[in-house]
Design an enzyme around this catalytic site. Sequence first.
Site, PDB file in Angstrom:
ATOM      1  N   HIS A 156       0.864  -1.220  -0.049  1.00 27.86           N
ATOM      2  CA  HIS A 156       0.018   0.140   0.173  1.00 27.86           C
ATOM      3  C   HIS A 156       0.852   1.246  -0.064  1.00 27.86           C
ATOM      4  CE1 HIS A 156      -3.617  -2.239   1.990  1.00 27.86           C
ATOM      5  NE2 HIS A 156      -3.266  -2.745   0.667  1.00 27.86           N
ATOM      6  N   PRO A 200      -6.614   0.874   0.625  1.00 31.87           N
ATOM      7  CA  PRO A 200      -6.895   1.996  -0.453  1.00 31.87           C
ATOM      8  C   PRO A 200      -7.884   1.791  -1.560  1.00 31.87           C
ATOM      9  CG  PRO A 200      -4.713   1.288  -0.538  1.00 31.87           C
ATOM     10  CD  PRO A 200      -5.391   0.391   0.375  1.00 31.87           C
TER      11      PRO A 200
END
Length: 215
Positions: A156, A200
């Site tokens: 991420h 995300p």
Amino acid sequence: MQLVTENYTDIAAEARSQDPAAYLPRDVDPTVLEGYKQQRELIIQQFEGQDAAVGTLYWSTSSTSLIYHLKPLSRGAVKINSTDPLVSPVVDYRTATDPIDLSIYLALFRKNRELFAAPDMASLGPVEASPFGAQVETDDELIAVMRQQINPSNAHQCCTAAMMPFDLGGVVDSEWNVHGVQGLRVADISYWPFQTSGAPTATMYGSGEKVRRKH
């Protein structure tokens, strides 16, 4: 963080008492430092409030239990390593260089232990395995193991081209335009100033759709 530890106000107060530049790379640009100061204060406010998750506990379908720290105060660096655009940059995650991050890792870890020790979970007979285990108990012992085990990104990676004013170290403006460059926008996960309180993907899809409709 109020759901994780009774010491959340102490952790926030300690973070606020630190010099924001103390654990950043020594060559940090002054504008980046100014932007980081504002990011840091917003994150500390999230430590104190109830509106944003600071971490998550993930129990997989195998034998592992994972802890995610979603609001780290540590900051890494990405630097160009060659004039060849096909050569990978040098990435230094600098994970947990800010000691506040380790305090939060510890709080999350101990909360995970507490949940596994609850009667309904304990009845299933969970056993904490190596490299941790019941014998690893003190903060120093846990931190020593964590330093060998922490995954710096969980895929991420984000926030290297923040949507912030140029004088605060920002790379793009509110229209995703790169400061000082014509005809170039950045609309991937790098434009976030700091990580969201969760995975995300959905937020990035929403961002991409907004850019597409607007431009």
